[in-house]
Design an enzyme around this catalytic site. Structure first.
Site, mmCIF file in Angstrom:
data_model
loop_
_atom_site.group_PDB
_atom_site.id
_atom_site.type_symbol
_atom_site.label_atom_id
_atom_site.label_comp_id
_atom_site.label_asym_id
_atom_site.label_seq_id
_atom_site.Cartn_x
_atom_site.Cartn_y
_atom_site.Cartn_z
ATOM 1 N N ASP A 106 34.655 -14.296 41.392
ATOM 2 C CA ASP A 106 34.997 -12.903 41.681
ATOM 3 C C ASP A 106 33.985 -12.398 42.718
ATOM 4 O OD1 ASP A 106 35.894 -10.275 41.473
ATOM 5 O OD2 ASP A 106 35.335 -10.002 39.396
ATOM 6 N N ARG A 168 41.646 -16.402 25.627
ATOM 7 C CA ARG A 168 41.229 -17.707 26.177
ATOM 8 C C ARG A 168 42.203 -18.830 25.847
ATOM 9 N NH1 ARG A 168 36.061 -17.094 28.181
ATOM 10 N NH2 ARG A 168 34.598 -15.843 26.989
HETATM 11 P P1 IMP Z 1 31.453 -13.079 39.347
HETATM 12 O O1 IMP Z 1 30.022 -13.357 38.948
HETATM 13 O O2 IMP Z 1 31.680 -11.638 39.706
HETATM 14 O O3 IMP Z 1 31.982 -14.005 40.430
HETATM 15 O O4 IMP Z 1 32.355 -13.288 38.087
HETATM 16 C C1 IMP Z 1 32.316 -14.443 37.436
HETATM 17 C C2 IMP Z 1 32.632 -14.349 35.986
HETATM 18 O O5 IMP Z 1 33.187 -13.085 35.592
HETATM 19 C C3 IMP Z 1 33.685 -15.377 35.737
HETATM 20 O O6 IMP Z 1 33.111 -16.626 35.469
HETATM 21 C C4 IMP Z 1 34.411 -14.782 34.564
HETATM 22 O O7 IMP Z 1 33.750 -15.130 33.374
HETATM 23 C C5 IMP Z 1 34.320 -13.295 34.792
HETATM 24 N N1 IMP Z 1 35.517 -12.797 35.491
HETATM 25 C C6 IMP Z 1 35.639 -12.435 36.782
HETATM 26 N N2 IMP Z 1 36.891 -12.021 37.068
HETATM 27 C C7 IMP Z 1 37.577 -12.151 35.908
HETATM 28 C C8 IMP Z 1 38.943 -11.907 35.552
HETATM 29 O O8 IMP Z 1 39.809 -11.483 36.352
HETATM 30 N N3 IMP Z 1 39.275 -12.157 34.263
HETATM 31 C C9 IMP Z 1 38.389 -12.629 33.335
HETATM 32 N N4 IMP Z 1 37.106 -12.884 33.626
HETATM 33 C C10 IMP Z 1 36.701 -12.648 34.914
#
Ligand code: IMP
Ligand code: MG
Length: 179
Positions: A106, A168
């Protein structure tokens, strides 16, 4: 069921299991094509990546190793600075060819933290595979070498991904219904 409820939110069917399987197969094919002959070690970032990892590794040729990792952060010694640590890693990564497995990237904050910790161990190479990637949310520089599917900035659940711990186990991917 096209609409489901998890806790206080509704979600609608977004990506069915067949399309997910194709995305996993695409990632596996690319890894098999580009990393053939390397003694790979997969680092699966828990919790969300467990299902992707289980399906992906069964499609990988050769004899890769596999570790499941988590990040943990604690207050550093200087002020309240957050220090990240990798837990669950019991393999030596020095001179190894590492492939980080993420369910979804994300903002990239999680990947960035994991990547830096892996880098400290001086592996021969580090590749990144993500089943889902939100390019519009991504804020980091690290190249994501293998992407299953690019999606927009919607919150999704299923196939390992959760909403407050729920969802999940779902075999399809659902996205949050209009708020
Ligand atoms: P980031 O650090 O913002 O890239 O997000 C990473 C983590 O946030 C992922 O490994 C997920 O655990 C969680 N995450 C991000 N987007 C989503 C989503 O759309 N649904 C569920 N979990 C998400
Ligand atoms: Mg995750």
């Amino acid at each position: 069921m096209n609409i489901i409820t998890l806790g206080d939110k509704s979600f609608s069917l977004f990506i069915d299991d067949q399309k997910i399987n194709k995305a996993v197969q695409k990632v596996a094919n690319e890894i098999n094509d580009t990393l053939a002959g390397k003694n790979l070690i997969f680092l699966s970032v828990l919790n969300g990546s467990f299902m992707f990892t289980a399906d992906l590794v069964r499609l990988i040729k050769g004899n890769p190793e596999l570790s499941f990792i988590k990040t943990a952060s604690y207050e550093g010694l200087i002020g309240s600075e957050k220090v990240n640590q990798l837990i669950g890693l019991n393999n030596e990564l020095r001179h190894r060819n590492v492939v980080i497995l993420e369910d979804i990237v994300d903002t990239g904050n999680t990947l960035d933290a994991v990547y830096k910790l892996v880098q400290q161990q001086q592996p021969a190479s580090i590749k990144v595979a993500a089943l889902f990637y939100k390019p519009l949310a991504y804020k980091k520089e690290i190249n994501i070498d293998y992407v299953g599917l690019e999606i927009e900035n919607d919150f999704i659940v299923g196939y390992g991904l959760d909403y407050n711990g729920l969802g999940r186990n779902l075999k399809h991917i659902y996205k949050i219904a209009d708020k």
